[in-house]
Design an enzyme around this catalytic site. Structure first.
Site, PDB file in Angstrom:
ATOM      1  N   HIS A 179      96.327  57.061  62.312  1.00 26.49           N
ATOM      2  CA  HIS A 179      97.411  56.159  61.907  1.00 26.49           C
ATOM      3  C   HIS A 179      97.047  54.719  62.238  1.00 26.49           C
ATOM      4  O   HIS A 179      96.393  54.438  63.247  1.00 26.49           O
ATOM      5  CB  HIS A 179      98.732  56.546  62.577  1.00 26.49           C
ATOM      6  CG  HIS A 179      98.714  56.536  64.080  1.00 26.49           C
ATOM      7  ND1 HIS A 179      99.048  55.425  64.830  1.00 26.49           N
ATOM      8  CD2 HIS A 179      98.413  57.499  64.976  1.00 26.49           C
ATOM      9  CE1 HIS A 179      98.966  55.721  66.120  1.00 26.49           C
ATOM     10  NE2 HIS A 179      98.572  56.968  66.235  1.00 26.49           N
ATOM     11  N   GLU A 237     103.151  57.142  61.792  1.00 23.95           N
ATOM     12  CA  GLU A 237     103.013  58.152  62.853  1.00 23.95           C
ATOM     13  C   GLU A 237     103.892  57.822  64.048  1.00 23.95           C
ATOM     14  O   GLU A 237     104.466  58.717  64.675  1.00 23.95           O
ATOM     15  CB  GLU A 237     101.557  58.254  63.285  1.00 23.95           C
ATOM     16  CG  GLU A 237     101.222  59.536  64.057  1.00 23.95           C
ATOM     17  CD  GLU A 237     101.475  59.432  65.555  1.00 23.95           C
ATOM     18  OE1 GLU A 237     101.492  60.481  66.222  1.00 23.95           O
ATOM     19  OE2 GLU A 237     101.657  58.300  66.061  1.00 23.95           O
ATOM     20  N   GLU A 238     103.996  56.540  64.384  1.00 27.06           N
ATOM     21  CA  GLU A 238     104.771  56.132  65.557  1.00 27.06           C
ATOM     22  C   GLU A 238     106.262  56.011  65.265  1.00 27.06           C
ATOM     23  O   GLU A 238     107.049  55.770  66.174  1.00 27.06           O
ATOM     24  CB  GLU A 238     104.254  54.786  66.094  1.00 27.06           C
ATOM     25  CG  GLU A 238     102.792  54.790  66.540  1.00 27.06           C
ATOM     26  CD  GLU A 238     102.560  55.588  67.813  1.00 27.06           C
ATOM     27  OE1 GLU A 238     103.483  56.293  68.264  1.00 27.06           O
ATOM     28  OE2 GLU A 238     101.445  55.516  68.350  1.00 27.06           O
ATOM     29  N   ASP A 280      95.432  53.635  71.033  1.00 25.80           N
ATOM     30  CA  ASP A 280      96.265  54.483  70.174  1.00 25.80           C
ATOM     31  C   ASP A 280      96.570  53.786  68.856  1.00 25.80           C
ATOM     32  O   ASP A 280      97.616  53.167  68.710  1.00 25.80           O
ATOM     33  CB  ASP A 280      97.562  54.812  70.923  1.00 25.80           C
ATOM     34  CG  ASP A 280      98.417  55.848  70.236  1.00 25.80           C
ATOM     35  OD1 ASP A 280      97.923  56.513  69.320  1.00 25.80           O
ATOM     36  OD2 ASP A 280      99.594  55.998  70.627  1.00 25.80           O
ATOM     37  N   ASP A 300      99.588  52.353  62.262  1.00 28.90           N
ATOM     38  CA  ASP A 300     100.749  51.720  62.884  1.00 28.90           C
ATOM     39  C   ASP A 300     100.681  51.852  64.401  1.00 28.90           C
ATOM     40  O   ASP A 300     100.032  52.759  64.945  1.00 28.90           O
ATOM     41  CB  ASP A 300     102.053  52.301  62.351  1.00 28.90           C
ATOM     42  CG  ASP A 300     102.195  53.800  62.615  1.00 28.90           C
ATOM     43  OD1 ASP A 300     101.182  54.519  62.529  1.00 28.90           O
ATOM     44  OD2 ASP A 300     103.318  54.257  62.904  1.00 28.90           O
ATOM     45  N   HIS A 302     100.869  53.004  74.688  1.00 31.40           N
ATOM     46  CA  HIS A 302     102.272  52.572  74.616  1.00 31.40           C
ATOM     47  C   HIS A 302     102.671  51.664  75.780  1.00 31.40           C
ATOM     48  O   HIS A 302     103.843  51.297  75.895  1.00 31.40           O
ATOM     49  CB  HIS A 302     103.233  53.771  74.558  1.00 31.40           C
ATOM     50  CG  HIS A 302     103.113  54.578  73.306  1.00 31.40           C
ATOM     51  ND1 HIS A 302     104.135  55.367  72.820  1.00 31.40           N
ATOM     52  CD2 HIS A 302     102.089  54.746  72.427  1.00 31.40           C
ATOM     53  CE1 HIS A 302     103.755  55.972  71.715  1.00 31.40           C
ATOM     54  NE2 HIS A 302     102.497  55.606  71.458  1.00 31.40           N
ATOM     55  N   GLU A 326      93.595  60.936  67.815  1.00 28.50           N
ATOM     56  CA  GLU A 326      94.527  60.617  68.897  1.00 28.50           C
ATOM     57  C   GLU A 326      93.785  60.520  70.233  1.00 28.50           C
ATOM     58  O   GLU A 326      92.797  61.229  70.457  1.00 28.50           O
ATOM     59  CB  GLU A 326      95.615  61.688  69.000  1.00 28.50           C
ATOM     60  CG  GLU A 326      96.622  61.680  67.872  1.00 28.50           C
ATOM     61  CD  GLU A 326      97.541  60.465  67.912  1.00 28.50           C
ATOM     62  OE1 GLU A 326      97.572  59.761  68.936  1.00 28.50           O
ATOM     63  OE2 GLU A 326      98.221  60.222  66.903  1.00 28.50           O
TER      64      GLU A 326
END
Length: 378
Positions: free
Chosen positions: A68, A135-136, A101, A70, A350, A164
């Site tokens: 991903h 995805e997020e 990520d 995003d 994150h 991931e």
């Protein structure tokens, strides 16, 4: 067209402020390089989400590299030591939102593919890139929709590596061969509002729910199995009351989540919870949403290839587990495709000052390249 190195490409991706569901040009940059390698590229837009499907080769097994573009929001920018979308290198780490990520994985996948195609232009099988900007976020219009579209067109992936950040302390020390299922519930408990001095004229939904909640919180749903830990139940939000001290609330709302293994089914868990609520005579409504069923890739050609590639590059034998939250692998595995997640260390994902070790970027590309050799060069 010459593709920049992994570090340079990772920086170029981090510079793009692709906070979910925005892609901010990341996929266009990657598609340009893929086209130069002979890939057919296609942008698939569903709602506000941008997705990229790119493929090379015409027959044989299909290896999909998935990920991903995003990223999650930055949080308070003033708490970052350097701007989150200005990639910075300090003390051997690349800092920036998405560094771990998972923009570094995307850069490593692309560089690995260029090297593989350059050395094996007539390789056996097919290579696909499946990228999303959803995805997020809710994950409604990303990989889920792309997979549905591909299956309708007769495209069946055989192997999939999701980039991931799977590693725990050192690159390649962990690969994920599955994920737990995730089931969400929004519970509304109805009562009768009234004065706290006259409880006989009111029905307190908090009191009505309490025994049932105590039972659910204490329940041991299962013992897990050799691949998965036990199923868990967690309340994330609970709200009731008017804010006044002298009013019995008339309604309660509660949000909860179950992370479940292959010993359970979503339908079975729903039935168990509703049974407990009914037995305790709770007046309730329940709205359910299933984020994904559990999936597991058992030992086979893909896990052997990934394990060998990691060992050849790092000298480590990765531990295979199913820990963590959910990933887009949950949308790919139900097709019958073998799915493994492999990427950098996940310690800062994150978080403020997200980072990845610069020294891990080139080895990650070599792992992906070795993986392709093992799967597509019989």
């Amino acid at each position: 067209m010459t593709i920049p190195g992994v570090l340079e490409l990772a920086c170029a991706l981090i510079e793009r402020e692709s906070v979910t569901p925005e892609d901010a040009g990341c996929q266009a940059l990657l598609a340009e390089h893929l086209q130069a390698m002979g890939f057919t590229t296609r942008i698939l837009r569903f709602a506000e989400v941008t997705n990229l499907w790119a493929h090379r080769g015409s027959d044989g097994p299909l290896l999909v590299l998935a990920g991903h573009t995003d990223v999650v929001p930055t949080g308070p920018i003033e708490q970052w030591r350097s701007p989150p979308f200005l990639p910075s290198i300090r003390d051997g780490y690349l800092y920036g939102r998405g560094a771990a990520d998972m923009k570094s994985s995307l850069a490593a996948m692309l560089v690995a593919t260029q090297r593989f195609v350059g050395q094996h232009p007539d390789h056996h099988g097919r290579i696909g890139f499946l990228l999303t900007s959803d995805e997020e976020g809710p994950a409604l219009h990303g990989t889920r929709e792309v997979i549905r579209t591909l299956l309708e067109e007769g495209v069946q992936p055989d192997y999939c590596v999701v980039g991931e950040p799977s590693s725990s302390e050192h690159l390649g020390d962990v690969i994920r061969v599955g994920r737990r299922g995730s089931l969400n519930g929004v519970l509304t408990v109805h009562g009768v509002q009234g004065h706290v001095a006259y409880p006989d004229q009111a029905v307190n939904p908090i009191h009505r729910l309490a025994p049932a909640l105590a039972e659910l919180a204490a329940r041991r749903w299962d013992d897990g199995n050799e691949f998965f830990p036990p199923t868990t139940f967690q309340v994330s939000n609970l709200n009731a009351g008017t804010g006044a001290d002298n009013v019995v609330p008339g309604v309660l709302t509660m949000r909860f989540n179950l992370r479940f293994n292959t010993e359970q089914s979503a339908q079975g868990l729903r039935e168990q919870i509703e049974s407990v609520l009914k037995r305790h005579q709770v007046d309730f409504e329940l709205a359910w949403s299933l984020s994904g069923e559990p999936f597991l890739t058992r030992p086979g050609r893909l896990t052997d290839a990934v394990t060998s590639a990691v060992r050849e590059v790092t000298g480590r034998v990765p531990q295979a587990n199913t820990s963590g939250g959910t990933s887009d692998g949950r949308f790919i595995a139900p097709t019958g495709c073998e799915v493994v997640e492999l990427g950098p260390v996940n310690a800062t994902i994150h978080k403020i000052d997200e980072r990845v070790a610069v020294a891990d970027l080139e080895p990650l590309a070599r792992i992906y390249e070795r993986l392709m050799v093992r799967l597509l060069c019989p």
